[in-house]
Design an enzyme around this catalytic site. Structure first.
Site, PDB file in Angstrom:
ATOM      1  N   ARG A 100      24.163 -15.456 -46.832  1.00 49.65           N
ATOM      2  CA  ARG A 100      22.932 -15.226 -46.471  1.00 49.65           C
ATOM      3  C   ARG A 100      22.526 -13.981 -46.057  1.00 49.65           C
ATOM      4  O   ARG A 100      23.245 -13.075 -46.352  1.00 49.65           O
ATOM      5  CB  ARG A 100      22.809 -15.375 -44.191  1.00 49.65           C
ATOM      6  N   LYS A 109      26.662 -17.474 -38.242  1.00 48.52           N
ATOM      7  CA  LYS A 109      26.192 -17.751 -37.514  1.00 48.52           C
ATOM      8  C   LYS A 109      26.677 -18.216 -36.240  1.00 48.52           C
ATOM      9  O   LYS A 109      28.044 -17.891 -36.107  1.00 48.52           O
ATOM     10  CB  LYS A 109      25.375 -18.936 -37.404  1.00 48.52           C
ATOM     11  N   ARG A 134      22.038 -18.802 -52.331  1.00 48.96           N
ATOM     12  CA  ARG A 134      23.467 -19.089 -51.511  1.00 48.96           C
ATOM     13  C   ARG A 134      23.510 -20.838 -51.402  1.00 48.96           C
ATOM     14  O   ARG A 134      24.157 -21.760 -52.140  1.00 48.96           O
ATOM     15  CB  ARG A 134      22.549 -19.302 -50.447  1.00 48.96           C
ATOM     16  N   HIS A 162      29.703 -23.224 -42.693  1.00 47.18           N
ATOM     17  CA  HIS A 162      29.412 -24.374 -41.956  1.00 47.18           C
ATOM     18  C   HIS A 162      30.213 -24.501 -40.830  1.00 47.18           C
ATOM     19  O   HIS A 162      31.382 -25.082 -41.124  1.00 47.18           O
ATOM     20  CB  HIS A 162      29.092 -25.444 -42.927  1.00 47.18           C
ATOM     21  N   TYR A 182      25.349 -30.802 -50.308  1.00 49.03           N
ATOM     22  CA  TYR A 182      25.307 -30.494 -52.189  1.00 49.03           C
ATOM     23  C   TYR A 182      26.004 -31.263 -52.536  1.00 49.03           C
ATOM     24  O   TYR A 182      26.269 -31.351 -53.137  1.00 49.03           O
ATOM     25  CB  TYR A 182      26.803 -29.373 -51.914  1.00 49.03           C
TER      26      TYR A 182
END
Length: 307
Positions: free
Chosen positions: A150, A181, A253, A276, A285
């Site tokens: 990111r 995150k 990304r 994730h 994806y």
């Protein structure tokens, strides 16, 4: 306001004269309420007799007719506001639109570059008056596309590991430690192309960075590069590479994830590399991958051509 006017006209007058809504809003509400009146007439039902199942029927017809989920939501909002107002006027006892929801809009697929365009961008020699900043830009592209970072993770990287560092690159190990995150750490591989680009940048970085600056990537002022500066540089680099689309960091990304999945088919590995928390986030994806496979099929299979 005359009570002899039809209720919809009275409501629109109320919106214009008392609520003073914008002209565009008034136009949209007028269109939505016109649809409501026409739909009720087709069902041979008075507006004050409409029930929730009638509203759902009208909503389904509009959806079948091509109205988007966003437009349907706006239409329902206009209908709901009308019946709420009419109820306060004593025209209806119950609001038939309460509890009725528009269908959810489909989430747009993330945009990924075709492999050839991503490689062309990574191979592009940045046009910059300062060779050191050109080396920096090249390293940024290689790391974004090669490791799927990111942009916030990228700019947080420091030159060396440390307790205060939010991430760093270990060239000897060929990996980057990043904090994503939820402040969760993960390790991602750094490929040979990115390592070479980083080594070239680190060789000239001392001439750009301010004394004591820990950031791996710095601006021409010598301080840590910001996410907005990375976005600006990436757009410029894409133009220089002749790409037909505007490129932003998250697109690289997405490209990293899509291209990796096309080659490996390992969804769980892609999930880990992207950081994730849920596999459902990564599953988008697979749709990108299917689109790629569908194009190959359409182009190559003798039975794929539609009449």
């Amino acid at each position: 306001m005359s009570t002899q006017q039809p209720p919809i006209e009275r409501y629109l007058t109320h919106l214009q004269a008392e609520r003073r809504v914008a002209a565009r809003t008034l136009t949209l509400y007028t269109d939505a309420l016109t649809r409501l009146a026409a739909g009720a007439a087709e069902l041979h039902i008075e507006l004050n007799a409409l029930q929730s199942h009638h509203v759902r029927m009208l909503l389904a017809r509009a959806h079948t007719g091509g109205l988007s989920p966003r437009s349907l939501a706006l239409q329902l909002s206009a209908w709901r506001g009308f019946y709420r107002w009419w109820g306060l006027q004593g025209g209806v006892k119950l609001n038939p639109v309460e509890g009725v929801r528009a269908p959810k809009a489909a989430k747009p697929l993330p945009k990924a570059l075709p492999v050839d365009q991503a490689v062309a961008l990574a191979n592009q020699s940045p046009e910059h008056t300062d060779p050191a900043l050109a080396a920096r830009d090249h390293a940024i592209v290689e790391l974004l596309y090669g490791s799927g970072l990111r942009v916030g993770e990228l700019v947080a990287l420091d030159c060396q590991a440390g307790d205060a560092a939010a991430g760093w690159v270990d060239l000897a190990d060929g990996s980057a430690q990043v904090r994503g995150k939820g402040s969760k750490w993960r390790s991602v591989p750094v490929g040979s192309a990115a390592r070479d680009a980083l080594q070239a940048w680190l060789a000239v970085r001392p001439g750009v960075a301010s004394a004591g600056e820990a950031a791996l990537f710095v601006s021409q002022r010598g301080t840590r590069l910001s996410t907005s500066q990375v976005r600006t540089r990436l757009k410029t680099l894409a133009l220089q590479a002749g790409l037909p689309t505007s490129v932003h960091p998250h697109m690289l990304r997405h490209s990293f994830a899509s291209h990796l999945l096309q080659s490996s088919g390992d969804l769980r590995a892609v999930q880990e590399l992207l950081g994730h928390a849920n596999i459902s986030t990564t599953q988008v994806y697979t749709k990108l991958d299917f689109q790629h496979l569908a194009k190959v099929y359409d182009a190559a299979h003798p039975r794929a051509k539609r009449r």
